[in-house]
Structure formats: structure tokens, C-alpha cells
Design an enzyme around this catalytic site. Structure first.
Site, PDB file in Angstrom:
ATOM      1  N   LYS A   1     145.221   6.085  69.492  1.00  0.00           N
ATOM      2  CA  LYS A   1     144.487   6.346  70.731  1.00  0.00           C
ATOM      3  C   LYS A   1     145.381   6.087  71.944  1.00  0.00           C
ATOM      4  O   LYS A   1     145.438   6.895  72.870  1.00  0.00           O
ATOM      5  CB  LYS A   1     143.259   5.451  70.820  1.00  0.00           C
ATOM      6  CG  LYS A   1     142.082   5.987  70.044  1.00  0.00           C
ATOM      7  CD  LYS A   1     140.885   5.096  70.275  1.00  0.00           C
ATOM      8  CE  LYS A   1     139.730   5.503  69.397  1.00  0.00           C
ATOM      9  NZ  LYS A   1     139.161   6.802  69.737  1.00  0.00           N
TER      10      LYS A   1
ATOM     11  N   GLU B   1     130.563  -5.173  65.803  1.00  0.00           N
ATOM     12  CA  GLU B   1     130.060  -5.332  67.169  1.00  0.00           C
ATOM     13  C   GLU B   1     131.190  -5.195  68.195  1.00  0.00           C
ATOM     14  O   GLU B   1     130.998  -4.616  69.263  1.00  0.00           O
ATOM     15  CB  GLU B   1     129.391  -6.709  67.301  1.00  0.00           C
ATOM     16  CG  GLU B   1     128.904  -7.042  68.703  1.00  0.00           C
ATOM     17  CD  GLU B   1     127.517  -6.513  68.995  1.00  0.00           C
ATOM     18  OE1 GLU B   1     127.063  -5.617  68.250  1.00  0.00           O
ATOM     19  OE2 GLU B   1     126.884  -6.994  69.943  1.00  0.00           O
TER      20      GLU B   1
ATOM     21  N   THR C   1     144.028   2.513  66.423  1.00  0.00           N
ATOM     22  CA  THR C   1     143.977   2.071  67.814  1.00  0.00           C
ATOM     23  C   THR C   1     145.265   2.468  68.525  1.00  0.00           C
ATOM     24  O   THR C   1     145.240   2.938  69.670  1.00  0.00           O
ATOM     25  CB  THR C   1     143.769   0.551  67.878  1.00  0.00           C
ATOM     26  OG1 THR C   1     142.742   0.203  66.963  1.00  0.00           O
ATOM     27  CG2 THR C   1     143.371   0.106  69.262  1.00  0.00           C
TER      28      THR C   1
ATOM     29  N   HIS D   1     126.837 -17.631  78.530  1.00  0.00           N
ATOM     30  CA  HIS D   1     127.846 -16.672  78.963  1.00  0.00           C
ATOM     31  C   HIS D   1     128.172 -15.678  77.836  1.00  0.00           C
ATOM     32  O   HIS D   1     128.119 -14.464  78.035  1.00  0.00           O
ATOM     33  CB  HIS D   1     129.112 -17.408  79.413  1.00  0.00           C
ATOM     34  CG  HIS D   1     130.296 -16.522  79.633  1.00  0.00           C
ATOM     35  ND1 HIS D   1     130.400 -15.680  80.713  1.00  0.00           N
ATOM     36  CD2 HIS D   1     131.421 -16.326  78.897  1.00  0.00           C
ATOM     37  CE1 HIS D   1     131.546 -15.009  80.636  1.00  0.00           C
ATOM     38  NE2 HIS D   1     132.180 -15.372  79.541  1.00  0.00           N
TER      39      HIS D   1
ATOM     40  N   TRP E   1     127.757 -18.781  71.059  1.00  0.00           N
ATOM     41  CA  TRP E   1     127.119 -17.497  70.740  1.00  0.00           C
ATOM     42  C   TRP E   1     127.230 -17.166  69.263  1.00  0.00           C
ATOM     43  O   TRP E   1     126.572 -16.254  68.797  1.00  0.00           O
ATOM     44  CB  TRP E   1     127.642 -16.366  71.630  1.00  0.00           C
ATOM     45  CG  TRP E   1     128.919 -15.712  71.201  1.00  0.00           C
ATOM     46  CD1 TRP E   1     130.183 -16.120  71.502  1.00  0.00           C
ATOM     47  CD2 TRP E   1     129.063 -14.524  70.423  1.00  0.00           C
ATOM     48  NE1 TRP E   1     131.088 -15.270  70.944  1.00  0.00           N
ATOM     49  CE2 TRP E   1     130.439 -14.280  70.275  1.00  0.00           C
ATOM     50  CE3 TRP E   1     128.165 -13.635  69.824  1.00  0.00           C
ATOM     51  CZ2 TRP E   1     130.940 -13.199  69.562  1.00  0.00           C
ATOM     52  CZ3 TRP E   1     128.682 -12.567  69.113  1.00  0.00           C
ATOM     53  CH2 TRP E   1     130.052 -12.348  68.991  1.00  0.00           C
TER      54      TRP E   1
ATOM     55  N   ARG F   1     139.405 -24.030  72.323  1.00  0.00           N
ATOM     56  CA  ARG F   1     138.376 -23.471  73.180  1.00  0.00           C
ATOM     57  C   ARG F   1     137.134 -24.359  73.118  1.00  0.00           C
ATOM     58  O   ARG F   1     137.010 -25.214  72.261  1.00  0.00           O
ATOM     59  CB  ARG F   1     138.052 -22.050  72.752  1.00  0.00           C
ATOM     60  CG  ARG F   1     137.515 -21.943  71.348  1.00  0.00           C
ATOM     61  CD  ARG F   1     137.499 -20.519  70.851  1.00  0.00           C
ATOM     62  NE  ARG F   1     136.411 -19.770  71.442  1.00  0.00           N
ATOM     63  CZ  ARG F   1     135.907 -18.663  70.886  1.00  0.00           C
ATOM     64  NH1 ARG F   1     136.375 -18.212  69.755  1.00  0.00           N
ATOM     65  NH2 ARG F   1     134.922 -18.021  71.475  1.00  0.00           N
TER      66      ARG F   1
ATOM     67  N   SER G   1     138.846   8.596  77.520  1.00  0.00           N
ATOM     68  CA  SER G   1     139.247   9.914  77.038  1.00  0.00           C
ATOM     69  C   SER G   1     138.639  11.040  77.864  1.00  0.00           C
ATOM     70  O   SER G   1     139.110  12.165  77.817  1.00  0.00           O
ATOM     71  CB  SER G   1     138.837  10.087  75.571  1.00  0.00           C
ATOM     72  OG  SER G   1     139.328   9.026  74.802  1.00  0.00           O
TER      73      SER G   1
ATOM     74  N   SER H   1     116.003  -3.062  69.984  1.00  0.00           N
ATOM     75  CA  SER H   1     116.278  -2.149  71.087  1.00  0.00           C
ATOM     76  C   SER H   1     117.487  -1.269  70.774  1.00  0.00           C
ATOM     77  O   SER H   1     117.441  -0.041  70.902  1.00  0.00           O
ATOM     78  CB  SER H   1     116.521  -2.968  72.361  1.00  0.00           C
ATOM     79  OG  SER H   1     117.310  -2.256  73.273  1.00  0.00           O
ATOM     80  N   SER H   2     118.571  -1.903  70.311  1.00  0.00           N
ATOM     81  CA  SER H   2     119.778  -1.127  70.033  1.00  0.00           C
ATOM     82  C   SER H   2     119.591  -0.211  68.839  1.00  0.00           C
ATOM     83  O   SER H   2     120.115   0.911  68.818  1.00  0.00           O
ATOM     84  CB  SER H   2     120.958  -2.059  69.766  1.00  0.00           C
ATOM     85  OG  SER H   2     121.252  -2.796  70.911  1.00  0.00           O
TER      86      SER H   2
ATOM     87  N   HIS I   1     132.155  -8.280  63.737  1.00  0.00           N
ATOM     88  CA  HIS I   1     133.340  -7.477  64.006  1.00  0.00           C
ATOM     89  C   HIS I   1     133.036  -6.027  64.314  1.00  0.00           C
ATOM     90  O   HIS I   1     133.585  -5.486  65.270  1.00  0.00           O
ATOM     91  CB  HIS I   1     134.447  -7.623  62.976  1.00  0.00           C
ATOM     92  CG  HIS I   1     135.742  -7.279  63.638  1.00  0.00           C
ATOM     93  ND1 HIS I   1     136.456  -8.184  64.385  1.00  0.00           N
ATOM     94  CD2 HIS I   1     136.363  -6.099  63.817  1.00  0.00           C
ATOM     95  CE1 HIS I   1     137.472  -7.571  64.953  1.00  0.00           C
ATOM     96  NE2 HIS I   1     137.445  -6.310  64.619  1.00  0.00           N
TER      97      HIS I   1
ATOM     98  N   HIS J   1     138.621 -11.930  59.120  1.00  0.00           N
ATOM     99  CA  HIS J   1     139.722 -12.454  59.931  1.00  0.00           C
ATOM    100  C   HIS J   1     139.216 -13.425  61.004  1.00  0.00           C
ATOM    101  O   HIS J   1     140.023 -14.066  61.662  1.00  0.00           O
ATOM    102  CB  HIS J   1     140.616 -11.347  60.506  1.00  0.00           C
ATOM    103  CG  HIS J   1     139.988 -10.476  61.529  1.00  0.00           C
ATOM    104  ND1 HIS J   1     140.299  -9.164  61.675  1.00  0.00           N
ATOM    105  CD2 HIS J   1     139.065 -10.736  62.473  1.00  0.00           C
ATOM    106  CE1 HIS J   1     139.595  -8.643  62.654  1.00  0.00           C
ATOM    107  NE2 HIS J   1     138.840  -9.578  63.158  1.00  0.00           N
ATOM    108  N   HIS J   2     137.893 -13.531  61.136  1.00  0.00           N
ATOM    109  CA  HIS J   2     137.356 -14.601  61.979  1.00  0.00           C
ATOM    110  C   HIS J   2     137.241 -15.907  61.206  1.00  0.00           C
ATOM    111  O   HIS J   2     136.901 -16.941  61.770  1.00  0.00           O
ATOM    112  CB  HIS J   2     135.974 -14.215  62.510  1.00  0.00           C
ATOM    113  CG  HIS J   2     136.003 -13.001  63.395  1.00  0.00           C
ATOM    114  ND1 HIS J   2     136.100 -13.078  64.756  1.00  0.00           N
ATOM    115  CD2 HIS J   2     135.977 -11.683  63.106  1.00  0.00           C
ATOM    116  CE1 HIS J   2     136.122 -11.853  65.267  1.00  0.00           C
ATOM    117  NE2 HIS J   2     136.052 -10.996  64.282  1.00  0.00           N
TER     118      HIS J   2
ATOM    119  N   TYR K   1     133.748  -3.321  67.989  1.00  0.00           N
ATOM    120  CA  TYR K   1     134.044  -1.897  68.173  1.00  0.00           C
ATOM    121  C   TYR K   1     132.857  -1.165  68.781  1.00  0.00           C
ATOM    122  O   TYR K   1     133.023  -0.148  69.460  1.00  0.00           O
ATOM    123  CB  TYR K   1     134.525  -1.288  66.857  1.00  0.00           C
ATOM    124  CG  TYR K   1     135.881  -1.851  66.524  1.00  0.00           C
ATOM    125  CD1 TYR K   1     137.005  -1.366  67.175  1.00  0.00           C
ATOM    126  CD2 TYR K   1     136.030  -2.941  65.686  1.00  0.00           C
ATOM    127  CE1 TYR K   1     138.238  -1.918  66.965  1.00  0.00           C
ATOM    128  CE2 TYR K   1     137.265  -3.505  65.467  1.00  0.00           C
ATOM    129  CZ  TYR K   1     138.370  -2.991  66.106  1.00  0.00           C
ATOM    130  OH  TYR K   1     139.588  -3.559  65.915  1.00  0.00           O
TER     131      TYR K   1
ATOM    132  N   ASP L   1     116.824  16.411  77.379  1.00  0.00           N
ATOM    133  CA  ASP L   1     116.488  14.985  77.333  1.00  0.00           C
ATOM    134  C   ASP L   1     116.974  14.462  75.986  1.00  0.00           C
ATOM    135  O   ASP L   1     117.568  15.204  75.201  1.00  0.00           O
ATOM    136  CB  ASP L   1     114.974  14.735  77.492  1.00  0.00           C
ATOM    137  CG  ASP L   1     114.682  13.330  78.026  1.00  0.00           C
ATOM    138  OD1 ASP L   1     115.402  12.393  77.638  1.00  0.00           O
ATOM    139  OD2 ASP L   1     113.760  13.180  78.844  1.00  0.00           O
TER     140      ASP L   1
END
Lengths: 568, 309
Positions: A340, A264, A337, A85, A148, A459, A277, A178-179, A262, A311-312, A266, A114
Site C-alpha cells: 500500500k 480491530e 501494508t 481514554h 481497555w 506503560r 487512496s 451497533s457496529s 487485532h 503477538h500481543h 485493521y 440510500d
């Protein structure tokens, strides 16, 4: 003077012939295409298939947790499900779906014909598909079960003996390449191929967000690529980077993983911010509030996102001074943030809201994302995090940010751009119904999970005992998850049905602001016969005004006037 | 000016409208119900605490964050919902064509920053009481020993318990230097249920012998990861004898992660001493019985001489 740049106001209507197609076989055309629009569509369809698979896994997880001591799913299969998941939603859905939107709309929004490297673009899509196939093939033998994050030693060969973990590693490599390829493509396209007159200050905010998304991917992905390679050599080739029995360090993996992980976060949410926006000013019928502040805050968030990874790791063996630093840097990211959110609310303030389905999802996004942002502050305060880390509070937090944040913005984006991609309008009524069902289901599922975390449920446990005060919350959450699934299903049905039966949309059904609405829906292969000169951040508004001034007629919007009736 | 007047009038209309009243009544009832029934409040919205001073300090800090969070939530989502009802195209057909307002922008940014400064100050004020253990109560001195490991209370005396994690059980070894393997075998130990004296500062030395685990008893303070190759420390000072606190491993550690539970049973110092002695006797007894049993099994040929079935 002001009209000289626009000799032919709507050149698409003059397109009178299309070149002979390369092939008459439709499937061959799709498989071999390098057209950014077709690749974009394939990205969106494939990632939504993965979204449905990840969602099904989520429903199985929630079904197992519905009642205490449930025996529906074993601990082994549960760990496989959470790994599938999490990995699916992050690597195969949210990150690539943003690439799908970017593929389709970045060239259109900047007035290009293109992407800069069309064949690389096809490569990045097919690598993604390959990554997904490699990963999901494990269903036929043994999926990975280390979560994960795949923290070693649990993901090492001693504790995860099956090849599923290796498939996970190759998924990271394939989707990573790919990314990366896609990110370089976006970067080059945006930097070099903007329409004449489109300075940095006139670039649509969605394009800004895709630019920053690309930069973040280029920064973060090499780190995870290195880390999973080290894990692979640890598992099979006798190295001991993460093996504590040979003075390797599991904390090294935690640092490397989250140094990628992290940014990731964002990477996944910034393009969503960009879509919001775009959607808000169109349906509020007023310019975006604080364009520069939103663009700048995107850059600041990207910069700070590389400074907050630990912070993780607040419960990992790290000195208190390090924890203090990462608490403060995580606080700092709250400021851009917040900027925004203020600007989005500022955009709605004294606007003239045309309540389309897209706007429903966008406003739902702001509501939910705010909650996710606030609970993020709880988790940034590291002593509080010592109580909340690895509990359902965290699960609630990141689902508010990713499910409620990214997915709601994706839905807003699809409802907004569906007419452009297919040439037809979705059912607004079904879209709004789908929003309400999803919104209620979402909050039912995840709001109670804050309470679950606060009452001490960690969790990733596959079952729990009765009498701990968790049973009711879990049941509510499970019921909510099914409601959420029904809500999203309503939208999928809407998209499928409207593809053939929706009302014809015309080039610009929403009276929108950006260049993709300048061309027909769906756009021709070359996008634009003539690329207009861009004089503001809202080129379509300028063009419409000119047409009206020049011709004295308000153009026909092909049956979509009901959304654009806001008086001038 | 006329527009401002229209706004003011329609604002008061909204305040008097039936929809607004219904919403207001609903919100008041809901909020009141939550606040007045403190057990419900404690269950849904509060951190578990009460067992140890560090947990209580985290609870205080949490409440500060919670208060600010509620304020920010109501303020921002309140304005958002107001916008959605107020500025509909059919009611408010003339959108304000503005591109921004630097003063408002800077003001809101500064207030966001201010909130975060307040939170940072609150955290660093509370931090010492969370990470620095206090002295044990007087009268509990009999069970204390000097500890070589961090963190230390000012008097330098505390009770050291080594927590060793493995798939899927916790082992507790009681006594100073319990993390040295030469000592660990001679000290009393227990599995899953930890026995501790009340009023005594307990230093925990946390290690893992296989994968990463995380030690967590919610009411006795925050969690600490047990990472193989590292030693981590935390402490608690159980305030109430007679209580049993439940917790479980908080880091995914394998298939039976869900069953890696822990219990901390708080007793009086006197009960603790006698429990410890009894445990030592039981362990010695069993250590004596095991070789005998093994010899017997080998004799019955249920085991080979290497001790294999």
C-alpha cells in the site's frame, strides 16, 4: 456510442422541487431520520465529541506524567483515565467515525440512493449513542479502572468491585451490536446496490476498504461479545471462566480479547487507507498507482489480521513455537501494508501535486504511518518484544498507527469531503497551519516515547521517580501533547467557522474521480435523479471529459478554480 | 526520452538548490551528533542490556532490526519527501497518466519480503542464546542445586529463585523446589530486593497469587508475565558483581502499579552465601518473635485472642 449512457450530464441542476418535509421541527427530523447522509453527519459529530472527550483525558494523563512524583492525579483516578481514554478512542471514536464516513459516502460513491436498510442504519447510530451514554454515566459514580483490555483477574469482581466495569461490558455490547448491524448494512449495500457498470474492479478504493471493514467486524465482534458476556457471568452469576482459583484461565481472556483486538486494529485503519487512496489520486492529478494491488492488499491484510493476535501475548505463558508462528504471521502482514505504501508513493511519483490541506494531511499520514509500521516490525520480533512489550515503545507504536495513522487520514478525509457535506469550502490556510502544528505536536508527543520505552519506562504507571532518565522525555512529550491539541483545535474551529462562512463549493470543487461529486453539495435527499453508467474506476473523469467534448466548454467550478488550475 | 532528460536536469538542480543543501547539512549534523555521542545514542535509541547474556543477545537482535528500520525509513520517506518537493503542480504541470507498473510492484513486494526473511533468520539464529541458559562459571558451584524446573543449563545445575507477585510487591524465595508450598516456608526469602551471585545462572520461577503482573529487569533480559494459575520461567546470568539493576512490574495490576518496583543486587558467590545464611537467621528470629509479640498484645488487650485488632 460512448455518449449514449449520458443523456443528462448534470441532472442535479434540473432538480426543481423538493417534496414536503416530514416534519417542520428540525430536531425531530434529525432524531427520526433514516437518511444515510443525516445519520452520517450525526455519526461524525457524535464521534468527534467523543474524540474531544478522549483527547481531554489524554491531556490529563500527560499532565500527570509531565514531572516525576507528580501528585496531580492519584493512582486510582489515573487508572480510570487510561481506561476511559483507551475505550473512548477505540470504541467510541475511531471505529464509529469510519462508520460515519461510510454511511455518508458509500451510497454516494456507488451511486445508490440510500443504504440497503435505512432503519437498521438509524438503529446502529442510536445504539452507539446509548453505549457512549452508558459508559460515560460512570463518571457520576465510579469509572472502570482495569484498562481497555480489562484483563481478569483485575477486572473480576474481587479486584474491580464497582459497577464501572459492568458499564464497560455494556458499552462493548451496545457498540458491538451497533457496529454489527452497521457492518451487515454496509455489506448488503455494497454487494447489491452499486451503479450499473460498477463491477468489483471499478469500485472506489474507499468502498473496498469499507467492505473489508464490514467483513472484519462481522468476524471479530461476536468473539468479544462472547468474551465480555463470560466476564459478566464471572462477575455476577457464579461462573469461573477466567478465575484461576477455580481452574479458569486468565490467558483464555487474553486470547479471546486479542482475537477480536487485532482485527480491530485493521478495522480502525483500513477505512483510513481507503480515504488516502481516494485523496491522493485526486490531488496528484493522476490515476491511483496499482488499483488492483491496493484492493488485493486490503483483502490480504484482513485475512492475515485474524492470524496474528498472539503477538500481543508474547510475554504470556505460551510455548516458543507459538511465539515463532505469530512472529512470522505478523511479518507477513507487513508485506501487503508495504504494498500500500509503495502504491501511495507511486501515485505521487510524477504526479502534479495540488497542495491542498487534504493532501497535507494525507502525506503526513504516509510519513507517520510508515514509522508506525516499522516500529511494528520491532515488536513482531518476539525476543525484542520481550524487552519492549508493555513499555512506552508500544504506546508510541500504536499512537503512530492510530493517532498518526487513523486520525491523520480522518482529517484528510474531512478536508476532502467537507465541501460535499456542507456545500462550503474550508479555509485552506487554516487547514495547513493546523496540519503543521498537529504534525509537530504529534511527533513531539510520541517520538520521544520510543526513547522512553527503550530506557525502561513501563506503560500505565501513574508516576515515576526522578533520576531514571525519563523526566526530560516525559516533559517534551507533555508539551507536545498540548501543541497537538492546539493543532487539532485549529481544525475544529475551521470546520465550525466554514459551515456558515466558507466559500460556496459547487458540486465538484476538486475535480475528483468518484460519483459523490456528480451530485450537488450537499446532495439532495435522493442523492441522484439519474444514476450514470460507470465505465471505469474514475467515473467523474469520464463524465467531465464527455461534457467538455459535447459542449466544448469547461464548466464553472463556482469559485474553487484555484485548486484545479493544473493544466490539462 | 526528452522527459527523462528534463527529469535528470531538474534532479541535479534540486541537488544543487539551497533548500536541499540546508536540509542535507541539517540531516548530517543531526545524524552525526546522534551517532558520535554514543551515550546519547544509547539513551535514546538502544535497548537496555549489559547485565546478562540473554539481554545482550536481545540487544544484538534489536540492533539488526534497528539498522534495517533506519534504512527502510530513509528510503521510503526520502522518496516521499522528494515527491512532495519535486512534483508540485506549478513545477511539474504534466502528471504521468499511468495506472501502475507490475514489474516495480512485484520488485518492491519481493524486496519487502526479503527484508522480513532476513529478520526471521536473524531471530532464529539469536534465539537459542536468548532462551537457553548457559552453564554457571566454575568456582560458583557452592550455591548451586539441581533444579526440577525448566529451563536448565547444559550441566543441569543452576540457582533457583521463585518470584511470587502480589499487589504490589515481589517476593523472592531462594532455593530449589521453592514453588512447592511445603518447602517455600522453610526457605530464606526477601521482598522487593533480590540478592544474586554473579556468574551464576539464575532460574526464575514466576508465579502470581492475585492478578496478572509482569517481571521485568531491563538489563537482565526480557519480561515474563506472572499469571495466576500458571507458572512461567526465565533466567539470567548476572555478569558483574557490585551492580544493582532496577525494574518494575510491567503489567497494569491495580492502583499502585507504579510503585511495584524490583531491584536485583548482584554480589559475589561468597557474599551471596553469607547473605543467605544471615537472612535465614533473621527470618528464624522474627518467626520466633512474632508469636511472643502476639501473646503480649493479647495480654495487653490490644488484640483479641483471634488476633484481631
Amino acid at each position: 456510442m460512448s455518449t449514449t449512457e449520458l443523456r443528462r450530464p448534470i441532472p442535479q441542476l434540473l432538480t426543481d422541487h423538493i417534496d414536503k418535509p416530514r416534519t417542520t421541527k428540525k430536531w425531530l427530523d434529525w432524531v427520526t431520520t433514516t437518511d444515510h447522509k443525516k445519520i452520517g453527519i450525526m455519526y461524525l459529530v457524535l464521534t468527534f465529541v467523543f474524540f474531544i472527550m478522549g483527547g481531554t483525558e489524554a491531556l490529563m494523563i500527560r499532565s500527570q506524567l509531565a514531572v516525576p512524583n507528580n501528585t496531580l492525579i492519584s493512582g486510582e483516578h489515573y487508572n480510570m483515565l487510561i481506561t476511559l481514554h483507551g475505550t473512548t478512542m477505540i470504541f467510541l471514536f475511531v471505529v464509529p467515525v469510519m462508520a460515519g464516513f461510510g454511511n455518508y459516502f458509500v451510497p454516494l460513491m456507488i451511486g445508490a440512493r440510500d443504504m440497503a436498510f435505512p432503519r437498521l442504519n438509524a438503529l446502529s447510530f442510536w445504539l452507539l449513542a446509548l453505549g457512549g451514554i452508558v459508559f460515560y454515566m460512570t463518571l457520576f459514580w465510579k469509572p472502570p479502572e482495569a484498562g481497555w483490555w480489562s484483563y481478569p483477574p483485575l477486572s473480576s469482581i474481587q479486584y474491580s468491585t464497582s459497577g464501572g466495569q459492568d458499564a464497560w461490558i455494556f458499552l462493548i455490547h451496545l457498540t458491538g451490536i451497533s457496529s454489527l448491524v452497521g457492518a451487515i448494512n454496509f455489506y448488503v449495500t455494497i454487494v447489491n446496490m452499486r451503479a450499473p457498470g460498477m463491477t468489483w474492479g471499478r469500485m472506489p478504493l474507499f468502498v473496498w476498504s469499507i467492505l473489508i471493514y464490514a467483513v472484519l467486524l462481522i468476524i471479530a465482534l461476536p468473539v468479544i461479545a462472547a468474551a465480555v458476556t463470560m466476564l459478566l457471568t464471572d462477575r455476577h452469576f457464579g461462573t469461573h471462566f477466567f478465575d484461576p482459583t477455580f481452574h479458569g484461565s486468565p490467558v483464555l481472556w487474553e486470547n479471546l480479547f486479542w482475537f477480536f483486538g487485532h482485527p480491530e486494529v485493521y478495522i480502525m485503519i483500513l477505512p483510513g487507507f481507503g480515504m488516502i487512496s481516494e485523496v491522493l489520486p485526486v490531488f496528484a492529478r493522476k490515476p491511483i498507482f496499482g488499483y488492483k494491488a491496493i484492493a488485493a492488499s486490503t483483502i490480504v491484510i484482513a485475512f492475515l489480521s485474524a492470524l496474528v493476535w498472539a503477538h500481543h501475548l508474547f510475554t504470556a505463558p505460551l510455548p516458543v513455537v507459538v511465539l515463532g508462528f505469530f512472529m512470522l504471521s505478523s511479518f507477513l502482514i507487513g508485506i501487503p501494508t508495504g504494498v500500500k505504501i509503495f502504491n501511495w508513493v507511486g501515485t505521487l511519483w510524477r504526479g502534479s501535486l495540488v497542495m491542498t490541506a487534504s493532501l497535507y494531511w494525507a502525506i503526513g499520514f504516509i510519513f507517520i504511518f510508515l514509522i508506525g509500521g516499522i516500529t511494528g516490525i520491532f515488536l513482531a520480533v518476539f525476543p525484542v518484544d520481550w524487552e519492549l512489550n508493555d513499555t512506552y515503545f508500544v504506546v508510541a507504536h500504536f499512537h503512530y498507527v492510530l493517532m498518526g495513522g487513523a486520525v491523520f487520514s480522518i482529517m484528510a478525509g474531512i478536508y476532502y469531503w467537507y465541501p460535499k457535506m456542507t456545500g462550503r469550502l474550508c479555509s485552506e490556510r487554516l487547514g495547513k497551519a493546523s496540519f503543521w502544528v498537529s504534525f509537530i505536536g504529534f511527533n513531539m508527543t510520541f517520538f520521544v516515547q520510543h526513547a522512553l520505552g527503550l530506557s525502561g519506562m513501563p506503560r500505565r504507571i501513574y508516576t515515576y521517580q526522578p533520576g531514571l532518565g525519563w523526566s526530560t522525555y516525559n516533559l517534551i512529550s507533555t508539551i507536545g501533547s498540548y501543541i497537538l491539541a492546539i493543532g487539532l483545535l485549529m481544525s475544529f474551529i475551521n470546520f465550525a467557522r466554514s459551515y456558515k462562512t466558507g466559500k460556496i463549493a459547487g458540486p465538484d470543487p476538486w475535480k475528483a474521480n468518484t460519483l459523490e461529486w456528480f451530485t450537488t453539495s450537499p446532495p439532495p435527499v435522493n442523492n441522484f435523479d439519474e444514476i450514470p453508467y460507470v465505465r471505469s474506476v474514475e467515473p467523474m473523469k469520464d463524465i467531465r471529459r464527455e461534457i467538455e467534448i459535447n459542449t466544448g466548454v469547461i464548466p464553472d467550478y463556482a469559485g474553487a478554480e484555484q485548486f484545479t488550475r493544473a493544466p490539462h | 526520452m526528452p522527459r527523462a532528460l528534463t527529469n535528470a536536469r531538474s534532479l541535479s538542480q534540486i541537488l544543487r538548490s539551497r533548500r536541499f543543501r540546508t536540509l542535507a547539512i541539517f540531516a548530517t549534523v543531526l545524524g552525526g551528533a546522534l551517532l558520535s555521542s554514543s551515550p546519547a545514542m544509547a539513551n535514546c535509541c538502544q535497548i537496555k542490556a549489559g547485565g546478562s547474556p540473554n539481554a545482550n543477545s536481545i540487544h544484538t537482535l534489536y540492533n539488526i532490526v534497528f539498522g534495517i528500520a533506519i534504512f527502510v525509513f530513509l528510503a521510503v520517506d526520502g522518496v516521499l519527501i522528494y515527491c512532495v518537493f519535486k512534483f508540485r503542480a506549478n513545477k511539474y504541470p504534466h502528471p504521468l497518466q499511468t495506472h501502475g507498473n507490475t514489474k516495480v510492484e512485484l520488485g518492491l513486494t519481493a524486496s519487502a519480503a526479503l527484508i522480513l526473511v532476513i529478520l526471521a533468520v536473524a531471530t532464529f539464529v539469536e534465539l537459542p542464546s536468548i532462551i537457553n541458559p548457559p552453564n554457571s562459571d566454575t568456582g560458583a558451584a557452592s550455591v548451586l542445586s539441581a533444579s526440577l524446573t525448566a529451563p536448565e543449563p547444559p550441566s543441569g545445575k543452576s540457582l533457583t529463585v521463585c518470584v511470587t507477585a502480589r499487589q504490589f510487591i515481589w517476593r523472592y524465595t531462594y532455593g530449589a523446589q521453592c514453588n512447592l508450598s511445603s518447602w517455600a516456608d522453610r526457605l530464606p526469602y526477601s521482598y522487593q530486593e533480590m540478592e544474586v551471585p554473579s556468574g551464576v545462572t539464575v532460574d526464575l520461577v514466576i508465579q502470581s497469587i492475585d492478578v496478572i503482573h509482569s517481571w521485568w529487569i531491563p538489563r537482565l533480559g526480557g519480561k515474563v508475565d506472572a499469571v495466576p494459575g500458571f507458572t512461567t520461567y526465565t533466567w539470567f546470568k548476572a555478569l558483574h558483581a557490585g551492580q544493582t539493576y532496577l525494574g518494575q512490574c510491567a503489567q497494569l495490576c491495580g492502583r499502585e502499579h507504579a510503585f511495584m518496583t524490583a531491584e536485583v543486587k548482584v554480589v559475589t558467590p561468597v557474599q551471596y552465601t553469607s547473605w543467605l545464611n544471615r537472612q535465614a537467621v533473621l527470618i528464624a528470629d522474627q518467626n520466633y518473635q512474632v508469636p511472643e509479640l502476639r501473646a503480649e498484645l493479647i495480654k495487653d488487650q490490644q488484640l483479641t485472642s483471634n488476633g484481631i485488632f
